[in-house]
Scaffold this motif. Structure first.
Motif, PDB file in Angstrom:
ATOM      1  N   ILE A 500     -17.995  -2.141  -5.432  1.00  0.00           N
ATOM      2  CA  ILE A 500     -17.021  -1.612  -5.076  1.00  0.00           C
ATOM      3  C   ILE A 500     -16.993  -0.242  -4.628  1.00  0.00           C
ATOM      4  O   ILE A 500     -17.823   0.499  -5.107  1.00  0.00           O
ATOM      5  CB  ILE A 500     -15.937  -1.559  -6.129  1.00  0.00           C
ATOM      6  N   ASN A 501     -16.670  -0.047  -3.522  1.00  0.00           N
ATOM      7  CA  ASN A 501     -16.527   1.557  -2.816  1.00  0.00           C
ATOM      8  C   ASN A 501     -15.570   2.215  -3.677  1.00  0.00           C
ATOM      9  O   ASN A 501     -14.296   2.047  -3.046  1.00  0.00           O
ATOM     10  CB  ASN A 501     -16.594   1.259  -1.382  1.00  0.00           C
ATOM     11  N   GLU A 502     -15.693   2.952  -4.500  1.00  0.00           N
ATOM     12  CA  GLU A 502     -14.741   3.844  -5.160  1.00  0.00           C
ATOM     13  C   GLU A 502     -13.788   4.714  -4.441  1.00  0.00           C
ATOM     14  O   GLU A 502     -12.712   4.904  -4.602  1.00  0.00           O
ATOM     15  CB  GLU A 502     -15.197   4.570  -6.361  1.00  0.00           C
ATOM     16  N   ILE A 503     -14.463   5.225  -3.352  1.00  0.00           N
ATOM     17  CA  ILE A 503     -13.765   6.137  -2.792  1.00  0.00           C
ATOM     18  C   ILE A 503     -12.761   5.480  -1.731  1.00  0.00           C
ATOM     19  O   ILE A 503     -11.679   5.669  -1.612  1.00  0.00           O
ATOM     20  CB  ILE A 503     -14.903   6.962  -1.593  1.00  0.00           C
ATOM     21  N   LYS A 504     -13.178   4.361  -1.091  1.00  0.00           N
ATOM     22  CA  LYS A 504     -12.314   3.390  -0.362  1.00  0.00           C
ATOM     23  C   LYS A 504     -11.313   2.811  -1.338  1.00  0.00           C
ATOM     24  O   LYS A 504     -10.188   2.614  -0.757  1.00  0.00           O
ATOM     25  CB  LYS A 504     -13.029   2.254   0.175  1.00  0.00           C
ATOM     26  N   TYR A 505     -11.491   2.611  -2.437  1.00  0.00           N
ATOM     27  CA  TYR A 505     -10.542   2.171  -3.530  1.00  0.00           C
ATOM     28  C   TYR A 505      -9.295   3.186  -3.697  1.00  0.00           C
ATOM     29  O   TYR A 505      -8.104   2.710  -3.437  1.00  0.00           O
ATOM     30  CB  TYR A 505     -11.240   1.761  -4.861  1.00  0.00           C
ATOM     31  N   VAL A 506      -9.628   4.404  -3.810  1.00  0.00           N
ATOM     32  CA  VAL A 506      -8.766   5.324  -4.200  1.00  0.00           C
ATOM     33  C   VAL A 506      -7.704   5.224  -2.686  1.00  0.00           C
ATOM     34  O   VAL A 506      -6.641   5.575  -2.777  1.00  0.00           O
ATOM     35  CB  VAL A 506      -9.447   6.670  -4.297  1.00  0.00           C
ATOM     36  N   ALA A 507      -8.440   5.403  -1.535  1.00  0.00           N
ATOM     37  CA  ALA A 507      -7.735   5.572  -0.243  1.00  0.00           C
ATOM     38  C   ALA A 507      -6.924   4.406  -0.250  1.00  0.00           C
ATOM     39  O   ALA A 507      -5.715   4.556   0.285  1.00  0.00           O
ATOM     40  CB  ALA A 507      -8.706   5.797   0.957  1.00  0.00           C
ATOM     41  N   LEU A 508      -7.422   3.178  -0.458  1.00  0.00           N
ATOM     42  CA  LEU A 508      -6.505   1.907  -0.246  1.00  0.00           C
ATOM     43  C   LEU A 508      -5.283   2.236  -1.152  1.00  0.00           C
ATOM     44  O   LEU A 508      -4.289   1.589  -0.667  1.00  0.00           O
ATOM     45  CB  LEU A 508      -7.281   0.602  -0.381  1.00  0.00           C
ATOM     46  N   GLN A 509      -5.399   2.301  -2.497  1.00  0.00           N
ATOM     47  CA  GLN A 509      -4.571   2.355  -3.337  1.00  0.00           C
ATOM     48  C   GLN A 509      -3.475   3.333  -2.921  1.00  0.00           C
ATOM     49  O   GLN A 509      -2.063   3.179  -3.299  1.00  0.00           O
ATOM     50  CB  GLN A 509      -5.197   2.754  -4.824  1.00  0.00           C
ATOM     51  N   GLU A 510      -3.757   4.386  -2.483  1.00  0.00           N
ATOM     52  CA  GLU A 510      -2.901   5.357  -2.058  1.00  0.00           C
ATOM     53  C   GLU A 510      -1.704   4.881  -1.010  1.00  0.00           C
ATOM     54  O   GLU A 510      -0.730   5.049  -1.002  1.00  0.00           O
ATOM     55  CB  GLU A 510      -3.561   6.819  -1.504  1.00  0.00           C
ATOM     56  N   LYS A 511      -2.530   4.039   0.031  1.00  0.00           N
ATOM     57  CA  LYS A 511      -1.644   3.634   1.279  1.00  0.00           C
ATOM     58  C   LYS A 511      -0.909   2.510   0.727  1.00  0.00           C
ATOM     59  O   LYS A 511       0.488   2.486   0.996  1.00  0.00           O
ATOM     60  CB  LYS A 511      -2.683   2.872   2.107  1.00  0.00           C
ATOM     61  N   ILE A 512      -1.085   1.684  -0.349  1.00  0.00           N
ATOM     62  CA  ILE A 512      -0.316   0.613  -1.083  1.00  0.00           C
ATOM     63  C   ILE A 512       0.828   1.222  -1.858  1.00  0.00           C
ATOM     64  O   ILE A 512       1.990   0.711  -1.719  1.00  0.00           O
ATOM     65  CB  ILE A 512      -1.140  -0.347  -1.630  1.00  0.00           C
ATOM     66  N   THR A 513       0.496   2.245  -2.499  1.00  0.00           N
ATOM     67  CA  THR A 513       1.733   2.835  -3.369  1.00  0.00           C
ATOM     68  C   THR A 513       2.803   3.513  -2.217  1.00  0.00           C
ATOM     69  O   THR A 513       3.812   4.028  -2.917  1.00  0.00           O
ATOM     70  CB  THR A 513       1.140   3.856  -4.274  1.00  0.00           C
ATOM     71  N   ASP A 514       2.304   3.761  -1.119  1.00  0.00           N
ATOM     72  CA  ASP A 514       3.144   4.507  -0.261  1.00  0.00           C
ATOM     73  C   ASP A 514       4.083   3.349   0.397  1.00  0.00           C
ATOM     74  O   ASP A 514       5.079   3.746   1.081  1.00  0.00           O
ATOM     75  CB  ASP A 514       2.530   5.268   0.923  1.00  0.00           C
ATOM     76  N   ILE A 515       4.006   2.243   0.303  1.00  0.00           N
ATOM     77  CA  ILE A 515       4.596   1.020   0.658  1.00  0.00           C
ATOM     78  C   ILE A 515       6.163   1.022  -0.225  1.00  0.00           C
ATOM     79  O   ILE A 515       6.139   0.890  -1.405  1.00  0.00           O
ATOM     80  CB  ILE A 515       4.055  -0.529   0.603  1.00  0.00           C
ATOM     81  N   THR A 516       7.215   1.078   0.439  1.00  0.00           N
ATOM     82  CA  THR A 516       8.534   1.067  -0.160  1.00  0.00           C
ATOM     83  C   THR A 516       9.114  -0.279  -0.716  1.00  0.00           C
ATOM     84  O   THR A 516       8.820  -1.350   0.458  1.00  0.00           O
ATOM     85  CB  THR A 516       9.668   1.866   0.814  1.00  0.00           C
ATOM     86  N   LEU A 517       9.217  -0.344  -1.832  1.00  0.00           N
ATOM     87  CA  LEU A 517       9.647  -1.728  -2.120  1.00  0.00           C
ATOM     88  C   LEU A 517      11.211  -1.718  -2.840  1.00  0.00           C
ATOM     89  O   LEU A 517      11.278  -0.674  -3.699  1.00  0.00           O
ATOM     90  CB  LEU A 517       8.732  -2.228  -3.278  1.00  0.00           C
ATOM     91  N   LYS A 518      12.145  -2.298  -2.530  1.00  0.00           N
ATOM     92  CA  LYS A 518      13.366  -2.315  -2.851  1.00  0.00           C
ATOM     93  C   LYS A 518      13.936  -3.618  -3.054  1.00  0.00           C
ATOM     94  O   LYS A 518      13.637  -4.799  -2.354  1.00  0.00           O
ATOM     95  CB  LYS A 518      14.416  -1.648  -1.850  1.00  0.00           C
ATOM     96  N   LYS A 519      14.866  -3.930  -4.277  1.00  0.00           N
ATOM     97  CA  LYS A 519      15.116  -5.282  -4.595  1.00  0.00           C
ATOM     98  C   LYS A 519      16.024  -5.549  -3.466  1.00  0.00           C
ATOM     99  O   LYS A 519      17.047  -5.064  -2.991  1.00  0.00           O
ATOM    100  CB  LYS A 519      15.988  -4.979  -5.901  1.00  0.00           C
ATOM    101  N   GLY A 520      15.716  -6.907  -3.049  1.00  0.00           N
ATOM    102  CA  GLY A 520      16.713  -7.980  -2.177  1.00  0.00           C
ATOM    103  C   GLY A 520      16.439  -7.285  -0.813  1.00  0.00           C
ATOM    104  O   GLY A 520      17.240  -7.675   0.233  1.00  0.00           O
TER     105      GLY A 520
END
Length: 923
Positions: A500-520
């Protein structure tokens, strides 16, 4: 070779001190190597603490913040709290330190990993050099630092996982402020003991005690609050003369909201150095004892061995005798003492070894009478047996070393078809049993018998990490009394496979947590390339790279469907990754939830013997917001107790008759009222029949209102006051939908933790309980009022039809685990007259409690002695039926009368273990 019984023979005894090593010598000895990195661990200097690499957060292969079997161990600290790491040592996760206690979980895990290195090893805080650490606790430090302590742990906890330089700077600032230091002060990462800084040394001690006391409540926020309170203590002028007193150990409790409570003043129970030195002098003396069944230490004021300024009562030490690898010795022990003599007597010893460990212990009591843990000290008993140990065959050893040293192991690559006969490694006239251990996490071993009685070793599994040369495989052989070990070294394990590339993991995780999720609300389709997350250079050309997105493998659905690939823990949100490594997150969240997640993985040659795969990488989703943008409220979905008839096995009484009852509970969401059934005599056998289409308020003849409740964050809170008693209780559902094999189909149910504080006629009290609430009456009726069976003639060995079982639950790190308990009760009427003096047992009763997935010693640590609440029954004690099975046998000396008989085993900690209850009925 002549074998002798330990009880029948006259044996010679020598006693030696046991402080983690025979002569009390340091484990990490020698001068630091040139260019080596010297690491120091303390609150007082820790001797024999494990320094390890707490593995990276991306793969979630380890228990974060605590040593587990997957972490890389660098070694043990010496008597100055130091260990020297090679200059090129790579820290892939977090440099950490873990303390070991005698017979503790960490010690057991380490012994299972390599008993030749860790058997008999425990940590000593050199502030108290005569005794073992009372608690298992771990501490971390930041990358590049050489000090590990409760102070560095504060900063590491506050900085968080994979911290940025800005996060580290802010964490240091907050910790320094909490400790009353300048913002740029660096003392937290220094050896404050060597510097003579009594204030920070005392603060470190307080942090250790408070972290242990807080348990799961020791969050970064709570840790800062504790540090602030600790600073107040050390700066209080009334404590100025106590800062250099190692026994002064105040403890700061903290609740689950991060609020600190009233300081617990404690002067630590200690082992007197004078008496301890006298003890070691005696155990190292030339005097020999000629009978292992009695060990007498003369002219030793044992009453003064343990000293506790907070406990004015006579302190009588408890004694435990075990084998070097931590197994309890089966025997009947008795300890007597006078002012000048300690005598430990044993009889019926069945575990024969050439070395035993005697542990003397007592409970540390604080000023407010709170139990602060167990303090212990140990020594070894050496037994000179006529049965000598197996001897090493050097020629076979060299052959095995050549084979093992030539293995070309690679990280995350399965070992395939590596086998060799090992049964000639040791020679002995007795039959030998072999075991194999390794310091390499992920390696597994199989031992297969040959037709001629020999043993073949097969190496399996995958190394979890890359290692430099020098990791080990240890082979042991035992003749039933003596155990010998031989260690073999391995070549370097290459960083191969897919990592696992830890640096790329951190960057990917930041991008995914920026995705807005709303019920419905449908997700705006997100596509991300994940190929750089995985380092695949070492497997190029071995096959096509394949990717996986979804959850960990789970049981298939009722129709065999796949319920993990493509799924996340958020209902309605799905994931997919194509052959090009493009990850797509799509769908429409159906619930408001925090902390949703899924996993990613890459591999080649899937489902073949040549498969190479990465670890699963945990990806956390952003919190699902309400559609209207309001506050995130934890969903009341599967863990909602409301509006359900919930059945419980309850220990209680009716009309003055005690026993087990079927109780029904109901949380009514319409009026926020809590109801319970009106108990009747029939509830000792059957649950009240209710109309489940109606609420309890519409069935007043069956239910009564107990209290009103509130619901917040999934926790129910209700208060009650009837004039004579008032209390406040919280009920927290922990787990739902647990299924298990039973004579009735699987029962879905909740595991709940209840905590209650109240005032009754006897004053203030606190209580706790872990219990199950079932969604059907059958689960309770299955194990109460079970009819006893009667067996006669030669049929007394047949398993009775009333054999019952249930799953019992306990929590570990707030996660629910379970084990099976079985019970039976039968009356006997047989008389075998074929042999002179044979026994007749007409009218007697036999009862059994069988514990599965748990040894007797583990069960005895968690539970008080089980009993049958009825006439005549005698407990014959514990019977070990294999490694993870324990039997408790009961019998009556005369015929039992009609009525109910309750089996009970109460937990020693009601907050973490569920009570065991069965009842049987004799007509």
């Amino acid at each position: 070779m002549k074998k002798v019984s330990l009880l029948a023979a006259s044996v010679a005894l020598a006693l030696v001190g046991c402080g983690g090593s025979d002569g009390g010598s340091d484990t990490n000895t020698g001068t630091p190597s040139a260019g080596g990195i010297v690491i120091t661990g303390f609150d007082g200097y820790f001797k024999n603490a494990v320094v390890f690499d707490d593995m990276p957060v991306a793969t979630r292969t380890s228990t974060v913040g605590k040593l587990d079997s997957n972490d890389t161990i660098f070694g043990l600290t010496d008597g100055n709290g130091k260990i020297t790491l090679p200059k090129n040592t790579e820290i892939k996760g977090t440099l950490s330190l873990q303390t070991i206690t005698p017979n503790g979980d960490v010690q057991k895990m380490l012994i299972a990993r390599d008993p030749s290195k860790f058997a008999g090893i425990y940590t000593i805080d050199m502030d108290h050099p005569t005794q073992a650490m009372a608690h298992e606790v771990s501490f971390r430090t930041l990358s590049g630092e050489k000090i590990i302590s409760p102070l560095t742990d504060l900063v590491a906890a506050k900085a968080g996982t994979n911290p940025t330089p800005a996060q580290i700077k802010q964490a240091k600032k907050e910790v320094n402020t909490a400790l009353g230091l300048d913002e740029e002060n660096t003392d937290v990462f220094s050896d404050v003991i060597a510097a003579g800084d009594h204030a920070l040394h005392k603060t470190a001690q307080i942090l250790t005690e408070s972290k242990v006391e807080a348990g799961n409540n020791y969050t970064p926020t709570a840790a800062i609050a504790i540090a602030e309170k600790a600073t107040e203590i050390v700066k209080d002028p009334e404590n100025a003369d106590k800062l250099d007193q190692p026994n002064f150990k105040p403890t700061i409790p903290v609740d689950n909201t991060g609020t600190v409570g009233e300081v617990i003043i404690n002067n630590k129970l200690v082992v007197s150095k004078t008496i301890y030195d006298n003890l070691i002098k005696q155990v190292n003396s030339a005097d020999k004892f000629t009978d292992v069944t009695e060990i007498s230490l003369i002219d030793l004021p044992i009453a003064e061995l343990f000293v506790d300024a907070d406990n004015k009562n006579e302190i009588i030490p408890e004694v435990k005798i075990s084998t070097v690898n931590g197994s309890d010795v089966t025997a009947e022990f008795n300890i007597t003492k006078t002012a000048t003599e300690l005598t430990i007597s044993a009889k019926n010893i069945t575990t024969v070894r050439d070395t035993y460990i005697v542990t003397l212990s007592s409970t540390d009591i604080a000023v407010n009478d709170k139990n602060m843990g167990v303090v212990s000290t140990t020594f070894k008993i050496k037994v000179d047996l006529e049965n000598s140990a197996p001897t090493l065959n050097l020629q076979v050893k060299n052959t095995l070393q050549e084979w093992l040293g030539s293995l070309e192991l690679q990280q995350n690559v399965a070992v395939f078809d590596e086998k060799m006969r090992i049964s000639d490694l040791f020679e002995d006239e007795d039959k030998l049993t072999y075991s194999v251990y390794s310091s390499v996490a992920g390696l597994e071993f199989a031992l297969a018998p040959f037709n001629d009685g020999g043993t073949e070793l097969e190496i399996l599994g995958k190394p979890n990490h890359a290692y430099p040369a020098g990791e080990t495989i240890t082979i042991s052989a035992t003749d039933g009394i003596n155990t010998v070990y031989e260690e073999f070294t391995l070549a370097a394990i290459a960083e191969a496979g897919i990592t696992i590339n830890e640096i790329k993991y951190v960057a990917l995780q930041e991008k995914i947590t920026d995705i807005t999720l709303k019920k419905g609300t449908p997700i705006i389709e997100a596509q991300l390339n994940i190929t750089e997350l995985f380092n695949t250079e070492s497997v190029n050309g071995l096959g096509a790279i394949e990717y996986y997105a979804g959850l960990e493998d789970k049981a298939p659905g009722p129709n065999g469907e796949n319920l993990h690939e493509g799924f996340t823990t958020v209902d309605g949100v799905n994931v997919n990754v194509d052959t090009n490594g493009t990850l797509t997150i799509y769908g429409e969240p159906n619930e408001i939830i925090k902390g949703g997640y899924f996993y990613l993985m890459a591999g080649v040659n899937g489902d073949t013997s040549d498969e190479i795969s990465s670890k699963m990488v945990k990806i956390t989703l952003s919190d699902v917001q309400p559609a209207d943008g309001g506050e995130i409220i934890p969903p009341e979905t599967s863990l909602n107790l409301q509006d359900k008839y919930l059945y419980k096995i309850e220990s209680g009484n009716f009309n003055g008759v005690s026993g087990l009852f079927c109780d029904i509970r109901y949380y009514d969401s319409s009026n926020k009222k809590f109801y319970m059934n009106i108990r009747t005599e029939i509830n000792k056998e059957l649950c009240t029949v209710v109309n489940t289409t109606l609420s309890p308020s519409n069935q007043p003849e069956l239910f009564e209102e107990v209290a009103e409740y509130t619901l917040q964050n999934g926790i129910f809170t209700f208060s009650y006051n009837d004039g004579s008693e008032q209390f406040t209780t919280t009920h927290s559902p922990l787990q739902f939908d647990i299924g298990y094999d039973s004579q009735v189909s699987p029962f879905s149910h909740y595991v709940v933790r209840a905590n209650e504080v109240g005032i009754d006629n006897d004053g203030e009290y606190e209580s706790a309980e872990l219990y199950s609430l079932y969604l059907g009456a059958e689960a309770v009726e299955e194990v109460i009022a079970v009819k006893t069976t009667h067996q006669s003639g030669n049929d007394h060995t047949t398993e009775p039809s009333n054999f019952r079982n249930q799953m019992i639950h306990y929590t570990d790190n707030n996660e629910v685990s379970e084990f099976k308990v079985e019970a039976q009760m039968r009356s006997l009427d047989f008389c075998d007259g074929t042999l002179e003096g044979s026994m007749c047992e007409q009218g007697l009763a036999d009862a059994d409690l069988i514990i599965k997935d748990m040894s007797c010693s583990e069960f005895q640590k968690a539970y008080n002695t089980p009993y049958v609440n009825g006439e005549y029954f005698i407990n014959e004690g514990y019977i070990e039926n294999g490694i993870n099975k324990c039997g408790i046998d009961f019998y009556s000396e005369s015929a039992i009368t009609s009525g109910f008989y309750t089996f009970r085993a109460s937990p020693k900690n009601e907050n973490t273990h569920e009570e065991i209850n069965f009842s049987f009925k004799k007509d």
